[in-house]
Design an enzyme around this catalytic site. Structure first.
Site, PDB file in Angstrom:
ATOM      1  N   LYS A 192     -25.117  38.887  27.703  1.00  0.00           N
ATOM      2  CA  LYS A 192     -24.382  37.826  26.989  1.00  0.00           C
ATOM      3  C   LYS A 192     -25.309  36.630  26.749  1.00  0.00           C
ATOM      4  CE  LYS A 192     -21.700  34.910  29.430  1.00  0.00           C
ATOM      5  NZ  LYS A 192     -21.976  33.471  29.271  1.00  0.00           N
ATOM      6  N   ASN A 193     -26.037  36.221  27.786  1.00  0.00           N
ATOM      7  CA  ASN A 193     -26.827  34.985  27.694  1.00  0.00           C
ATOM      8  C   ASN A 193     -28.136  35.147  26.947  1.00  0.00           C
ATOM      9  OD1 ASN A 193     -24.754  33.749  28.955  1.00  0.00           O
ATOM     10  ND2 ASN A 193     -25.750  33.548  30.953  1.00  0.00           N
ATOM     11  N   ARG A 209     -19.103  26.655  25.108  1.00  0.00           N
ATOM     12  CA  ARG A 209     -20.049  25.553  25.083  1.00  0.00           C
ATOM     13  C   ARG A 209     -21.422  25.985  24.584  1.00  0.00           C
ATOM     14  NH1 ARG A 209     -21.041  22.700  28.073  1.00  0.00           N
ATOM     15  NH2 ARG A 209     -23.249  23.098  28.296  1.00  0.00           N
ATOM     16  N   CYS A 233     -16.720  22.013  31.592  1.00  0.00           N
ATOM     17  CA  CYS A 233     -15.991  23.242  31.886  1.00  0.00           C
ATOM     18  C   CYS A 233     -15.711  23.227  33.386  1.00  0.00           C
ATOM     19  CB  CYS A 233     -16.807  24.464  31.470  1.00  0.00           C
ATOM     20  SG  CYS A 233     -18.134  24.807  32.580  1.00  0.00           S
ATOM     21  N   ARG A 264     -21.646  19.692  32.363  1.00  0.00           N
ATOM     22  CA  ARG A 264     -22.432  20.466  31.383  1.00  0.00           C
ATOM     23  C   ARG A 264     -22.867  19.613  30.189  1.00  0.00           C
ATOM     24  NH1 ARG A 264     -20.990  25.935  32.023  1.00  0.00           N
ATOM     25  NH2 ARG A 264     -22.982  26.430  31.034  1.00  0.00           N
ATOM     26  N   PRO A 265     -23.484  18.443  30.391  1.00  0.00           N
ATOM     27  CA  PRO A 265     -23.917  17.636  29.243  1.00  0.00           C
ATOM     28  C   PRO A 265     -25.058  18.303  28.484  1.00  0.00           C
ATOM     29  CG  PRO A 265     -24.850  16.777  31.267  1.00  0.00           C
ATOM     30  CD  PRO A 265     -23.919  17.886  31.670  1.00  0.00           C
ATOM     31  N   ASP A 311     -27.501  16.167  27.076  1.00  0.00           N
ATOM     32  CA  ASP A 311     -28.361  14.996  26.844  1.00  0.00           C
ATOM     33  C   ASP A 311     -29.839  15.372  26.714  1.00  0.00           C
ATOM     34  OD1 ASP A 311     -27.809  15.608  29.646  1.00  0.00           O
ATOM     35  OD2 ASP A 311     -29.203  13.977  30.109  1.00  0.00           O
ATOM     36  N   LEU A 312     -30.274  16.367  27.478  1.00  0.00           N
ATOM     37  CA  LEU A 312     -31.700  16.751  27.422  1.00  0.00           C
ATOM     38  C   LEU A 312     -32.022  17.418  26.076  1.00  0.00           C
ATOM     39  CD1 LEU A 312     -32.209  18.152  31.052  1.00  0.00           C
ATOM     40  CD2 LEU A 312     -32.607  15.825  30.207  1.00  0.00           C
ATOM     41  N   ASP A 320     -25.632  32.223  38.649  1.00  0.00           N
ATOM     42  CA  ASP A 320     -24.585  33.106  38.121  1.00  0.00           C
ATOM     43  C   ASP A 320     -24.270  34.268  39.046  1.00  0.00           C
ATOM     44  OD1 ASP A 320     -25.515  32.801  34.601  1.00  0.00           O
ATOM     45  OD2 ASP A 320     -24.509  31.465  36.003  1.00  0.00           O
ATOM     46  N   ILE A 376     -27.466  24.112  41.224  1.00  0.00           N
ATOM     47  CA  ILE A 376     -27.531  23.969  39.764  1.00  0.00           C
ATOM     48  C   ILE A 376     -26.316  23.241  39.200  1.00  0.00           C
ATOM     49  CG2 ILE A 376     -27.725  25.215  37.561  1.00  0.00           C
ATOM     50  CD1 ILE A 376     -30.191  25.568  39.296  1.00  0.00           C
ATOM     51  N   ARG A 388     -14.911  37.020  28.908  1.00  0.00           N
ATOM     52  CA  ARG A 388     -15.990  36.308  28.209  1.00  0.00           C
ATOM     53  C   ARG A 388     -17.342  36.931  28.535  1.00  0.00           C
ATOM     54  NH1 ARG A 388     -16.109  30.245  29.348  1.00  0.00           N
ATOM     55  NH2 ARG A 388     -17.916  30.632  28.027  1.00  0.00           N
TER      56      ARG A 388
END
Ligand code: EPZ
Length: 428
Positions: A23-24, A94, A118, A123-124, A126-127, A307, A329, A399
């Site tokens: 998925k990722n 996201r 979430c 989970r911003p 900004d980076l 994960d 994390i 998901r």
């Protein structure tokens, strides 16, 4: 109509299953289709909710998508007309923010909803945004959307990520491949999914060096072409099924996968007493007695993956002795603990650590899934528990796990999916 999983525990799992595509890896690779107006043929696309959300997002922007036989999908963005990603889609996934870099570098503008937080954390992004500004974009926030403009196109920059970000690395890598000049990413993510993306972009004509290390160097090019995209195996799915074998005292092999992607996980379960055998594209784990307690702390790849933290906690609930599981994390990735306690687990929370006292048998109970990997943890616990477990809110599960009941049933599990109306009707 909500659905539940009903699992009768105590069955020992044996057999072999094939891993699905990751998925990722699939999500950033699909976003990369925006970088070329030629067709890409994706092999081993997993049929998952998040993947169909990303495909819907591309179609909404004007892309041509066709779902072929098996797990093949073709995507062509020649006729892309919109460079936006609506809140309706982004709020459900996201990772939609992965279209920001590609849209900006191709069109010079992008209008992408900020992903909500979430269950597991704020989970911003900004980076991601700071890096795009360094590459010449102007970023405004309005009405919950990121409005990014780069009238003269993006230019290369020397970017140092304050901390490791997987999709941040992927987003900026995709922005950089068509930017003018050289981009250097320092403290970049080293996950296998980042390497899969880089190798695909190189196949499309990009100039990238250093993927898989913490320093990636990208020389911008004029255009990229289409081709065949090969998605790597899902390492998190692979380890989840191996854990299902171990937690039930069984013997499970996962094929069409890659043991090099799971070295931290395999080292830990082997130290805990599991039999681990690997080949070029398969992994076998077995254990006919309870594992020994083993402490872990999650870190970016190649460390122990966040994960797999919840799944490993389920394993440790059934191990001999006490272990400490530290989550470094995400700030809120222990919601599976409350549900495990309902199943008789003995776990104490202490900030970012959970002290797991194993050895006491788990008992089946009605529990609730809270996020994708927590759902997998509850399935593992239910497989080992005495009695029956009802898991509600399993939309989280769909998901990230393709045909999970089918795969577990093929290993001997007693598991079935029911719709809410046909159960006793309680909402747990
Ligand atoms: C990716 O999420 C994965 N998702 C996650 O998998 C995975 O848990 C995570 O990487 C870590 O390995 C996809 O690849 C689609 P991060 P991502 O940016 O990229 C903070 C699953 O279960 N951060 O590496 O969103 C962030 O809040 C999912 O499949 C910032 O502060 O994670 C987190 O604490 C869950 N600012 C940490 O960094 C930013 O701009 C790592 O996040 C970006 C991130």
């Amino acid at each position: 109509m909500s659905e539940q999983l009903i699992i009768h525990g105590g069955k020992t799992l044996h057999g072999s299953i094939e891993a699905s595509g990751a998925k990722n890896a699939a999500l950033p690779l699909l976003a990369a289709a925006i970088l070329t107006s030629e067709e890409l043929l994706f092999h081993r696309i997993p049929h998952l909710k998040d993947v169909s959300t990303m495909l819907s997002l591309l179609v909404h922007q004007g892309a041509d998508v066709s779902i072929n036989e098996g797990n093949q999908v073709t995507v062509c963005t020649a006729s892309l007309t919109k460079s936006e990603a609506s809140y309706e889609l982004v709020k459900t996934m996201r990772a939609s923010s992965l279209v920001l870099g590609p849209l900006l570098t191709r069109f010079g503008h992008a209008y992408v909803s900020l992903p909500g937080g979430c269950a597991i954390g704020a989970r911003p992004i900004d980076l991601h945004l700071k890096a795009l500004e360094k590459m010449g974009a102007t970023i405004h926030m309005e009405h919950g959307y990121v409005k990014a403009i780069a009238e003269n196109g993006l230019h290369g920059a020397h970017i140092h990520f304050d901390h490791v970000t997987v999709t941040g690395t992927e987003n900026i890598m995709m922005a950089a491949v068509l930017a003018k000049g050289e981009t250097i990413l320092e403290n970049s993510a080293r996950e296998p999914e980042v390497v899969n993306l880089a190798e695909t972009l190189i196949m499309m004509g990009a100039k990238i060096e250093g993927a898989g290390t913490d320093r990636i160097c990208i020389q911008g090019v004029e255009t990229l072409h289409g081709g065949d995209v090969h998605i790597i195996a899902d390492r998190i799915e692979t380890a989840t099924y191996l854990a299902a074998g171990l937690i039930t005292g069984g013997d499970v092999t996962v094929t069409d996968t890659d043991p090099h992607m799971l070295e931290a996980f395999l080292a830990r379960v082997e130290e805990a007493g599991a039999m681990v055998k690997t080949g070029q594209d398969w992994i076998r784990c077995a254990s006919d007695k309870p594992l020994q307690a083993m402490s872990i702390h999650t870190t970016p790849h190649p460390g122990f993956p966040t994960d797999l933290q919840a799944q490993f906690m389920a394993l440790m609930c059934c191990a001999q002795g006490s272990s400490v599981i530290t989550e470094n994390i995400f700030e809120n990735r222990f919601m599976h603990v409350q549900e495990l306690l309902r199943m008789g687990a003995h776990i104490e929370l202490d900030g970012h650590s959970a002290i797991v006292h194993g050895g006491k048998p788990l008992s089946g109970a009605p529990v609730m899934a809270t996020d994708l990997r927590a759902s997998a943890c509850l399935i593992l616990a239910a497989l080992a528990a005495q009695g029956t477990t009802h898991i509600s809110r399993i939309y989280h599960l769909d998901r990230g796990y393709e045909r999970i009941e089918e795969k577990l049933m093929s290993l001997g599990a007693s598991i079935q999916r029911i719709s809410q109306s046909s159960s006793t009707g309680e909402e747990y």
